[in-house]
Design a protein around this motif. Structure first.
Motif, PDB file in Angstrom:
ATOM      1  N   ALA A  92       0.830  -1.209   0.000  1.00  9.73           N
ATOM      2  CA  ALA A  92       0.000   0.000   0.000  1.00  9.73           C
ATOM      3  C   ALA A  92       0.861   1.255   0.000  1.00  9.73           C
ATOM      4  O   ALA A  92       0.562   2.243  -0.676  1.00  9.73           O
ATOM      5  CB  ALA A  92      -0.942  -0.010   1.202  1.00  9.73           C
ATOM      6  N   LEU A  93       1.948   1.243   0.780  1.00  6.82           N
ATOM      7  CA  LEU A  93       2.847   2.397   0.789  1.00  6.82           C
ATOM      8  C   LEU A  93       3.464   2.631  -0.585  1.00  6.82           C
ATOM      9  O   LEU A  93       3.622   3.778  -1.040  1.00  6.82           O
ATOM     10  CB  LEU A  93       3.947   2.203   1.837  1.00  6.82           C
ATOM     11  N   GLY A  94       3.827   1.540  -1.243  1.00  7.72           N
ATOM     12  CA  GLY A  94       4.354   1.681  -2.605  1.00  7.72           C
ATOM     13  C   GLY A  94       3.321   2.282  -3.544  1.00  7.72           C
ATOM     14  O   GLY A  94       3.644   3.109  -4.414  1.00  7.72           O
ATOM     15  N   GLN A  95       2.076   1.854  -3.376  1.00  6.72           N
ATOM     16  CA  GLN A  95       1.018   2.416  -4.209  1.00  6.72           C
ATOM     17  C   GLN A  95       0.804   3.911  -3.923  1.00  6.72           C
ATOM     18  O   GLN A  95       0.520   4.689  -4.830  1.00  6.72           O
ATOM     19  CB  GLN A  95      -0.273   1.634  -3.996  1.00  6.72           C
ATOM     20  N   VAL A  96       0.935   4.305  -2.647  1.00  9.11           N
ATOM     21  CA  VAL A  96       0.811   5.729  -2.302  1.00  9.11           C
ATOM     22  C   VAL A  96       1.914   6.533  -2.981  1.00  9.11           C
ATOM     23  O   VAL A  96       1.679   7.631  -3.505  1.00  9.11           O
ATOM     24  CB  VAL A  96       0.854   5.916  -0.777  1.00  9.11           C
ATOM     25  N   GLU A  97       3.140   5.984  -2.979  1.00  9.75           N
ATOM     26  CA  GLU A  97       4.237   6.686  -3.652  1.00  9.75           C
ATOM     27  C   GLU A  97       3.969   6.825  -5.144  1.00  9.75           C
ATOM     28  O   GLU A  97       4.214   7.894  -5.737  1.00  9.75           O
ATOM     29  CB  GLU A  97       5.547   5.926  -3.419  1.00  9.75           C
ATOM     30  N   ARG A  98       3.465   5.766  -5.759  1.00 12.63           N
ATOM     31  CA  ARG A  98       3.151   5.852  -7.194  1.00 12.63           C
ATOM     32  C   ARG A  98       2.002   6.816  -7.439  1.00 12.63           C
ATOM     33  O   ARG A  98       1.968   7.515  -8.454  1.00 12.63           O
ATOM     34  CB  ARG A  98       2.832   4.463  -7.732  1.00 12.63           C
ATOM     35  N   LEU A  99       1.049   6.839  -6.497  1.00  9.91           N
ATOM     36  CA  LEU A  99      -0.061   7.776  -6.629  1.00  9.91           C
ATOM     37  C   LEU A  99       0.442   9.224  -6.569  1.00  9.91           C
ATOM     38  O   LEU A  99       0.007  10.080  -7.347  1.00  9.91           O
ATOM     39  CB  LEU A  99      -1.074   7.523  -5.514  1.00  9.91           C
ATOM     40  N   THR A 100       1.367   9.479  -5.663  1.00 11.08           N
ATOM     41  CA  THR A 100       1.978  10.810  -5.575  1.00 11.08           C
ATOM     42  C   THR A 100       2.704  11.156  -6.869  1.00 11.08           C
ATOM     43  O   THR A 100       2.637  12.284  -7.366  1.00 11.08           O
ATOM     44  CB  THR A 100       2.961  10.870  -4.393  1.00 11.08           C
ATOM     45  N   ASP A 101       3.395  10.168  -7.435  1.00  8.59           N
ATOM     46  CA  ASP A 101       4.099  10.389  -8.701  1.00  8.59           C
ATOM     47  C   ASP A 101       3.125  10.696  -9.833  1.00  8.59           C
ATOM     48  O   ASP A 101       3.398  11.548 -10.691  1.00  8.59           O
ATOM     49  CB  ASP A 101       4.943   9.155  -9.044  1.00  8.59           C
ATOM     50  N   VAL A 102       1.991  10.000  -9.846  1.00 12.24           N
ATOM     51  CA  VAL A 102       0.986  10.255 -10.873  1.00 12.24           C
ATOM     52  C   VAL A 102       0.464  11.685 -10.775  1.00 12.24           C
ATOM     53  O   VAL A 102       0.340  12.402 -11.777  1.00 12.24           O
ATOM     54  CB  VAL A 102      -0.185   9.245 -10.749  1.00 12.24           C
ATOM     55  N   VAL A 103       0.169  12.130  -9.544  1.00 13.18           N
ATOM     56  CA  VAL A 103      -0.321  13.504  -9.353  1.00 13.18           C
ATOM     57  C   VAL A 103       0.712  14.510  -9.821  1.00 13.18           C
ATOM     58  O   VAL A 103       0.398  15.475 -10.527  1.00 13.18           O
ATOM     59  CB  VAL A 103      -0.680  13.730  -7.871  1.00 13.18           C
ATOM     60  N   GLN A 104       1.971  14.292  -9.416  1.00 11.16           N
ATOM     61  CA  GLN A 104       3.029  15.209  -9.825  1.00 11.16           C
ATOM     62  C   GLN A 104       3.185  15.235 -11.343  1.00 11.16           C
ATOM     63  O   GLN A 104       3.398  16.282 -11.962  1.00 11.16           O
ATOM     64  CB  GLN A 104       4.353  14.797  -9.159  1.00 11.16           C
ATOM     65  N   ARG A 105       3.041  14.040 -11.926  1.00 13.31           N
ATOM     66  CA  ARG A 105       3.188  13.947 -13.379  1.00 13.31           C
ATOM     67  C   ARG A 105       2.066  14.689 -14.090  1.00 13.31           C
ATOM     68  O   ARG A 105       2.282  15.398 -15.085  1.00 13.31           O
ATOM     69  CB  ARG A 105       3.175  12.473 -13.789  1.00 13.31           C
ATOM     70  N   LEU A 106       0.857  14.545 -13.596  1.00 10.74           N
ATOM     71  CA  LEU A 106      -0.273  15.239 -14.201  1.00 10.74           C
ATOM     72  C   LEU A 106      -0.107  16.753 -14.111  1.00 10.74           C
ATOM     73  O   LEU A 106      -0.377  17.481 -15.063  1.00 10.74           O
ATOM     74  CB  LEU A 106      -1.579  14.806 -13.533  1.00 10.74           C
ATOM     75  N   LEU A 107       0.353  17.225 -12.953  1.00 10.63           N
ATOM     76  CA  LEU A 107       0.558  18.662 -12.782  1.00 10.63           C
ATOM     77  C   LEU A 107       1.655  19.172 -13.704  1.00 10.63           C
ATOM     78  O   LEU A 107       1.550  20.249 -14.306  1.00 10.63           O
ATOM     79  CB  LEU A 107       0.912  18.979 -11.327  1.00 10.63           C
ATOM     80  N   THR A 108       2.715  18.394 -13.849  1.00 13.26           N
ATOM     81  CA  THR A 108       3.807  18.792 -14.741  1.00 13.26           C
ATOM     82  C   THR A 108       3.346  18.847 -16.185  1.00 13.26           C
ATOM     83  O   THR A 108       3.632  19.796 -16.918  1.00 13.26           O
ATOM     84  CB  THR A 108       4.980  17.809 -14.609  1.00 13.26           C
ATOM     85  N   ASN A 109       2.602  17.851 -16.603  1.00 16.51           N
ATOM     86  CA  ASN A 109       2.112  17.815 -17.984  1.00 16.51           C
ATOM     87  C   ASN A 109       1.120  18.925 -18.262  1.00 16.51           C
ATOM     88  O   ASN A 109       1.004  19.410 -19.379  1.00 16.51           O
ATOM     89  CB  ASN A 109       1.479  16.460 -18.287  1.00 16.51           C
ATOM     90  N   SER A 110       0.329  19.322 -17.222  1.00 23.04           N
ATOM     91  CA  SER A 110      -0.633  20.398 -17.440  1.00 23.04           C
ATOM     92  C   SER A 110       0.071  21.723 -17.684  1.00 23.04           C
ATOM     93  O   SER A 110      -0.435  22.578 -18.406  1.00 23.04           O
ATOM     94  CB  SER A 110      -1.554  20.528 -16.220  1.00 23.04           C
ATOM     95  N   ARG A 111       1.260  21.896 -17.086  1.00 25.50           N
ATOM     96  CA  ARG A 111       2.009  23.135 -17.330  1.00 25.50           C
ATOM     97  C   ARG A 111       2.727  23.084 -18.665  1.00 25.50           C
ATOM     98  O   ARG A 111       2.750  24.054 -19.404  1.00 25.50           O
ATOM     99  CB  ARG A 111       3.021  23.355 -16.195  1.00 25.50           C
ATOM    100  N   ASP A 112       3.338  21.958 -18.997  1.00 23.85           N
ATOM    101  CA  ASP A 112       4.038  21.803 -20.272  1.00 23.85           C
ATOM    102  C   ASP A 112       4.062  20.329 -20.622  1.00 23.85           C
ATOM    103  O   ASP A 112       4.833  19.565 -20.037  1.00 23.85           O
ATOM    104  CB  ASP A 112       5.462  22.344 -20.165  1.00 23.85           C
ATOM    105  N   PRO A 113       3.230  19.885 -21.570  1.00 26.94           N
ATOM    106  CA  PRO A 113       3.154  18.462 -21.904  1.00 26.94           C
ATOM    107  C   PRO A 113       4.483  17.905 -22.394  1.00 26.94           C
ATOM    108  O   PRO A 113       4.685  16.705 -22.400  1.00 26.94           O
ATOM    109  CB  PRO A 113       2.087  18.419 -23.007  1.00 26.94           C
TER     110      PRO A 113
END
Length: 417
Positions: free
Chosen positions: A244-265
């Motif tokens: 579950a902790l690993g999944q939380v880390e990946r979830l955090t990475d997904v959020v960060q990735r989405l935010l980064t792509n929204s600024r510059d794909p």
């Protein structure tokens, strides 16, 4: 504004008419008076010349001979020595313009014209000048109204455009008005509208992508937490908590990735990573879901490969492809890793009916879906792949084969499994 434009234009025209009109009246009045005086002088000289010539030739001098030589509104008096006085016309009263000439034989010629005649001529001239001035005022008013409309209508339109932008309607209108300054304002508003539209589109896209991409990790995390709540075995609790902790880390990475792509794909953070770890992690996460659906998930192909990319993004792409197979496909879900040239390829396939023929390559377009889904998953997955320099393609429609192409770390060792 329209009233001010009309009033200012009318004021300018009235000032011009007052200045030039008054000058014209003075000039015309003096011209008419001088012309009348010169005409009276000329007639007196002409009458005297005729009288002199007739007297010298011994001819008769009478009113009938001289009447045609003088204007009907003038009076003439001719005095000749030893002869009766001749009068032509009616003697004017009041102020007069007169000319008197004396001949060689002692004869005298007097010509008079009443100043009332001159006044009437001046009056007619004034009427003409006033009529022209009135026409000029009317033309100025019409021109002012037209010009005011030409300027105020675009301003009203620009105000409406700005109000639309403020109310959340960012569509550019692309209207131009033939006035350089107003067209410049329209260009700025259209540019602002396009930027606002792009920002709103990016925000909506981010919301849609986040909703879609976070659903699967949150579901998997929820399943792990449920496993913890129903067991008393400390080892199982520890194992599930670690996952579950690993999944939380990946979830955090997904959020960060989405935010980064929204600024510059195009922004990526590609690094060399162990592809095996990402593939095994995805298989472990999706095995319970596959087992619940009565299906299996397997991994074949090369192992121990170093790929270039972002591990979290690659994991999210594979999760989307696996979820897509579970939702739309059937049979065993197979992940196959291979090498082609300087690229590492991860293929995801199943035994289902595949992609409908009419969809083809459009399956990666947003809102395009063959079933009752949002149509966002594959589109977002392709964006994530391309952000790190990779690509996601549909190699085969029946059965479906989706392939993720990633850069290959030079010098990596692989072996067939």
């Amino acid at each position: 504004m329209r009233r001010r434009l009309i009033n200012s234009t009318l004021a300018v025209v009235l000032v011009v008419i007052a200045v030039f009109g008054l000058s014209l009246v003075l000039v015309e009045t003096r011209t008419i008076e001088n012309s009348a005086r010169e005409s009276v002088d000329s007639e007196a000289v002409r009458l005297l010349s005729i009288v002199d010539s007739r007297l010298g030739g011994g001819e008769r001098v009478g009113p009938d001979v001289l009447r045609d030589q003088i204007g009907s509104d003038r009076y003439a008096r001719i005095e000749m020595p030893g002869r009766p006085v001749i009068e032509i016309g009616k003697r004017p009263t009041g102020e007069v313009i007169e000319a008197e000439e004396t001949g060689a034989e002692g004869e005298k010629v007097l010509v008079q014209e009443s100043t009332a005649t001159v006044t009437r001529e001046v009056g007619r001239t004034l009427v003409i000048i006033l009529a022209v001035a009135l026409l000029a005022v009317i033309a100025a008013v019409l021109l002012a109204v037209r010009q005011a409309h030409r300027l105020s209508a675009p301003l009203t339109d620009l105000a409406e455009t700005a109000e639309r932008l403020g109310s959340g309607d960012p569509r550019p209108r692309h209207r131009r008005y033939g006035v350089a300054e107003l067209d410049r304002v329209a260009d700025v508003l259209d540019g602002s509208a396009e930027r606002i539209a792009r920002m709103l589109t990016a925000e909506r896209r981010l919301a849609a992508d986040a909703s879609h991409q976070l659903r699967t990790p949150l579901t998997a995390l929820s399943m792990r937490l449920e496993e913890i709540t129903v067991t008393d075995d400390p080892d199982i609790v520890k194992e599930e908590a670690t996952i579950a902790l690993g999944q939380v880390e990946r979830l955090t990475d997904v959020v960060q990735r989405l935010l980064t792509n929204s600024r510059d794909p195009r922004t990526g953070s590609a690094v060399a990573f162990d592809l095996d770890e990402v593939v095994k992690q995805q298989i472990e996460e999706w095995r319970p879901a596959c087992r619940s659906a009565g299906r299996a998930i397997v991994w074949t192909g090369r192992k121990a490969m170093q790929a270039v990319g972002t591990p979290g993004a690659v994991a999210q792409v594979l999760a989307t492809l696996i979820e897509n197979s579970l939702m739309h496909g059937s049979g065993t879900v197979t992940l196959r890793t291979r090498v082609t040239g300087n690229q590492v390829v991860v293929e995801v396939t199943d035994e289902g009916p595949g992609v409908q023929p009419e969809l083809g390559a459009r399956v990666f377009e947003r809102t395009v879906s063959g079933r009752n889904s949002t149509g966002l998953g594959l589109a977002v997955a392709r964006d994530l792949a391309e952000a790190d320099g990779g690509r996601l393609e549909l190699l085969q429609q029946r059965p479906p084969v989706f392939a993720l192409f990633l850069g290959r770390e030079a010098g990596s060792q692989e072996h067939e499994h």
